[in-house]
Motif scaffolding. Structure first.
Motif, PDB file in Angstrom:
ATOM      1  N   THR A  14      -8.578 -11.727  56.550  1.00 22.27           N
ATOM      2  CA  THR A  14      -8.830 -13.170  56.492  1.00 22.27           C
ATOM      3  C   THR A  14      -7.913 -13.875  57.477  1.00 22.27           C
ATOM      4  OG1 THR A  14      -9.346 -12.943  54.138  1.00 22.27           O
ATOM      5  CG2 THR A  14      -8.974 -15.174  54.980  1.00 22.27           C
ATOM      6  N   PRO A  15      -8.481 -14.471  58.537  1.00 26.51           N
ATOM      7  CA  PRO A  15      -7.647 -15.183  59.506  1.00 26.51           C
ATOM      8  C   PRO A  15      -7.402 -16.622  59.042  1.00 26.51           C
ATOM      9  CG  PRO A  15      -9.901 -15.104  60.289  1.00 26.51           C
ATOM     10  CD  PRO A  15      -9.867 -14.362  58.974  1.00 26.51           C
ATOM     11  N   PHE A  16      -6.235 -17.124  59.356  1.00 26.23           N
ATOM     12  CA  PHE A  16      -5.870 -18.485  58.966  1.00 26.23           C
ATOM     13  C   PHE A  16      -5.465 -19.312  60.169  1.00 26.23           C
ATOM     14  CE2 PHE A  16      -5.177 -15.961  55.151  1.00 26.23           C
ATOM     15  CZ  PHE A  16      -5.780 -16.739  54.184  1.00 26.23           C
ATOM     16  N   LEU A  17      -5.741 -20.600  60.090  1.00 19.55           N
ATOM     17  CA  LEU A  17      -5.278 -21.560  61.081  1.00 19.55           C
ATOM     18  C   LEU A  17      -3.836 -21.954  60.751  1.00 19.55           C
ATOM     19  CD1 LEU A  17      -8.471 -23.799  61.108  1.00 19.55           C
ATOM     20  CD2 LEU A  17      -7.773 -22.174  62.887  1.00 19.55           C
ATOM     21  N   ALA A  18      -3.180 -22.643  61.660  1.00 19.78           N
ATOM     22  CA  ALA A  18      -1.793 -23.065  61.462  1.00 19.78           C
ATOM     23  C   ALA A  18      -1.630 -23.940  60.213  1.00 19.78           C
ATOM     24  CB  ALA A  18      -1.285 -23.798  62.691  1.00 19.78           C
ATOM     25  N   ASN A  19      -2.683 -24.678  59.850  1.00 20.16           N
ATOM     26  CA  ASN A  19      -2.598 -25.560  58.679  1.00 20.16           C
ATOM     27  C   ASN A  19      -2.917 -24.840  57.365  1.00 20.16           C
ATOM     28  OD1 ASN A  19      -5.372 -25.260  58.714  1.00 20.16           O
ATOM     29  ND2 ASN A  19      -5.828 -27.423  59.024  1.00 20.16           N
ATOM     30  N   GLY A  20      -3.164 -23.511  57.422  1.00 18.56           N
ATOM     31  CA  GLY A  20      -3.442 -22.730  56.225  1.00 18.56           C
ATOM     32  C   GLY A  20      -4.908 -22.587  55.876  1.00 18.56           C
ATOM     33  N   ALA A  21      -5.795 -23.278  56.595  1.00 14.50           N
ATOM     34  CA  ALA A  21      -7.241 -23.173  56.346  1.00 14.50           C
ATOM     35  C   ALA A  21      -7.763 -21.850  56.901  1.00 14.50           C
ATOM     36  CB  ALA A  21      -7.974 -24.338  57.004  1.00 14.50           C
ATOM     37  N   ILE A  22      -8.847 -21.372  56.325  1.00 14.82           N
ATOM     38  CA  ILE A  22      -9.475 -20.144  56.825  1.00 14.82           C
ATOM     39  C   ILE A  22     -10.065 -20.418  58.204  1.00 14.82           C
ATOM     40  CG2 ILE A  22     -11.302 -18.442  56.442  1.00 14.82           C
ATOM     41  CD1 ILE A  22     -10.925 -18.998  53.408  1.00 14.82           C
ATOM     42  N   SER A  26     -12.558 -17.228  64.065  1.00 10.44           N
ATOM     43  CA  SER A  26     -11.960 -15.901  64.232  1.00 10.44           C
ATOM     44  C   SER A  26     -12.660 -14.878  63.350  1.00 10.44           C
ATOM     45  CB  SER A  26     -10.463 -15.943  63.897  1.00 10.44           C
ATOM     46  OG  SER A  26      -9.767 -16.679  64.861  1.00 10.44           O
ATOM     47  N   LEU A  27     -13.050 -15.284  62.164  1.00  8.63           N
ATOM     48  CA  LEU A  27     -13.783 -14.396  61.271  1.00  8.63           C
ATOM     49  C   LEU A  27     -15.116 -13.989  61.902  1.00  8.63           C
ATOM     50  CD1 LEU A  27     -13.641 -13.080  58.418  1.00  8.63           C
ATOM     51  CD2 LEU A  27     -14.983 -15.029  57.621  1.00  8.63           C
ATOM     52  N   ASP A  28     -15.799 -14.937  62.537  1.00  6.26           N
ATOM     53  CA  ASP A  28     -17.053 -14.633  63.230  1.00  6.26           C
ATOM     54  C   ASP A  28     -16.827 -13.584  64.323  1.00  6.26           C
ATOM     55  OD1 ASP A  28     -18.527 -16.439  61.716  1.00  6.26           O
ATOM     56  OD2 ASP A  28     -18.382 -18.044  63.213  1.00  6.26           O
ATOM     57  N   ARG A  29     -15.765 -13.750  65.100  1.00  2.55           N
ATOM     58  CA  ARG A  29     -15.470 -12.793  66.178  1.00  2.55           C
ATOM     59  C   ARG A  29     -15.154 -11.406  65.604  1.00  2.55           C
ATOM     60  NH1 ARG A  29     -12.907 -17.372  68.063  1.00  2.55           N
ATOM     61  NH2 ARG A  29     -10.827 -16.632  67.475  1.00  2.55           N
ATOM     62  N   GLN A  30     -14.430 -11.384  64.499  1.00  3.90           N
ATOM     63  CA  GLN A  30     -14.097 -10.123  63.849  1.00  3.90           C
ATOM     64  C   GLN A  30     -15.367  -9.415  63.370  1.00  3.90           C
ATOM     65  OE1 GLN A  30     -11.260  -8.668  60.193  1.00  3.90           O
ATOM     66  NE2 GLN A  30     -11.183 -10.797  60.750  1.00  3.90           N
ATOM     67  N   MET A  31     -16.273 -10.173  62.762  1.00  2.00           N
ATOM     68  CA  MET A  31     -17.526  -9.581  62.289  1.00  2.00           C
ATOM     69  C   MET A  31     -18.364  -9.086  63.459  1.00  2.00           C
ATOM     70  SD  MET A  31     -18.515 -12.017  59.053  1.00  2.00           S
ATOM     71  CE  MET A  31     -19.925 -11.020  58.556  1.00  2.00           C
ATOM     72  N   ASP A  32     -18.443  -9.857  64.533  1.00  2.00           N
ATOM     73  CA  ASP A  32     -19.171  -9.407  65.722  1.00  2.00           C
ATOM     74  C   ASP A  32     -18.602  -8.083  66.226  1.00  2.00           C
ATOM     75  OD1 ASP A  32     -20.793 -11.656  65.652  1.00  2.00           O
ATOM     76  OD2 ASP A  32     -19.680 -12.721  67.223  1.00  2.00           O
ATOM     77  N   PHE A  33     -17.271  -7.994  66.272  1.00  6.23           N
ATOM     78  CA  PHE A  33     -16.605  -6.795  66.777  1.00  6.23           C
ATOM     79  C   PHE A  33     -16.960  -5.567  65.944  1.00  6.23           C
ATOM     80  CE2 PHE A  33     -13.094  -3.780  66.790  1.00  6.23           C
ATOM     81  CZ  PHE A  33     -12.911  -3.568  68.146  1.00  6.23           C
ATOM     82  N   VAL A  34     -16.829  -5.669  64.622  1.00  5.86           N
ATOM     83  CA  VAL A  34     -17.067  -4.478  63.800  1.00  5.86           C
ATOM     84  C   VAL A  34     -18.535  -4.043  63.854  1.00  5.86           C
ATOM     85  CG1 VAL A  34     -15.080  -4.861  62.303  1.00  5.86           C
ATOM     86  CG2 VAL A  34     -17.312  -5.725  61.586  1.00  5.86           C
ATOM     87  N   TYR A  35     -19.452  -5.009  63.931  1.00  9.29           N
ATOM     88  CA  TYR A  35     -20.863  -4.630  64.034  1.00  9.29           C
ATOM     89  C   TYR A  35     -21.177  -4.031  65.402  1.00  9.29           C
ATOM     90  CZ  TYR A  35     -22.225  -6.441  59.518  1.00  9.29           C
ATOM     91  OH  TYR A  35     -22.359  -6.628  58.168  1.00  9.29           O
ATOM     92  N   GLN A  36     -20.548  -4.531  66.449  1.00  7.67           N
ATOM     93  CA  GLN A  36     -20.756  -3.954  67.781  1.00  7.67           C
ATOM     94  C   GLN A  36     -20.224  -2.533  67.873  1.00  7.67           C
ATOM     95  OE1 GLN A  36     -18.883  -6.757  70.428  1.00  7.67           O
ATOM     96  NE2 GLN A  36     -20.480  -8.297  70.138  1.00  7.67           N
ATOM     97  N   HIS A  37     -19.307  -2.187  66.986  1.00  6.18           N
ATOM     98  CA  HIS A  37     -18.708  -0.852  67.007  1.00  6.18           C
ATOM     99  C   HIS A  37     -19.218   0.038  65.874  1.00  6.18           C
ATOM    100  CE1 HIS A  37     -16.129  -2.949  69.829  1.00  6.18           C
ATOM    101  NE2 HIS A  37     -15.902  -1.753  70.339  1.00  6.18           N
ATOM    102  N   GLY A  38     -20.376  -0.280  65.327  1.00  5.02           N
ATOM    103  CA  GLY A  38     -21.058   0.633  64.426  1.00  5.02           C
ATOM    104  C   GLY A  38     -20.931   0.400  62.941  1.00  5.02           C
ATOM    105  N   ALA A  39     -20.357  -0.697  62.515  1.00  3.30           N
ATOM    106  CA  ALA A  39     -20.263  -0.951  61.075  1.00  3.30           C
ATOM    107  C   ALA A  39     -21.651  -1.141  60.476  1.00  3.30           C
ATOM    108  CB  ALA A  39     -19.409  -2.184  60.809  1.00  3.30           C
TER     109      ALA A  39
END
Length: 70
Positions: A14-22, A26-39
């Protein structure tokens, strides 16, 4: 008939911004990455975020990951 969960299911961090919000961008980029690599799907681990997120934020995170997973 129940569906079987199988395959590569990485745990998202779970990525967070400086103010503590999710940080959903960044979560979208993380999901794109794992699916591009075979998840085959993704999971979230709320144990490490249990003290950081409110109940409403934990629900929102799950809903947002499910929505983005479509």
């Amino acid at each position: 008939m129940p569906k079987t969960v199988a395959g590569l299911l990485p745990v998202l961090h779970t990525p967070f911004l400086a103010n503590g919000a999710i940080d959903y961008a960044s979560l979208d980029r993380q999901m794109d990455f794992v699916y591009q690599h075979g998840a085959d799907g993704v999971t979230i681990a709320l144990a490490s975020d249990l003290l950081r997120l409110t109940f409403a934020e934990r629900l929102e995170l799950g809903q947002e990951v499910a929505k983005r997973n479509r």
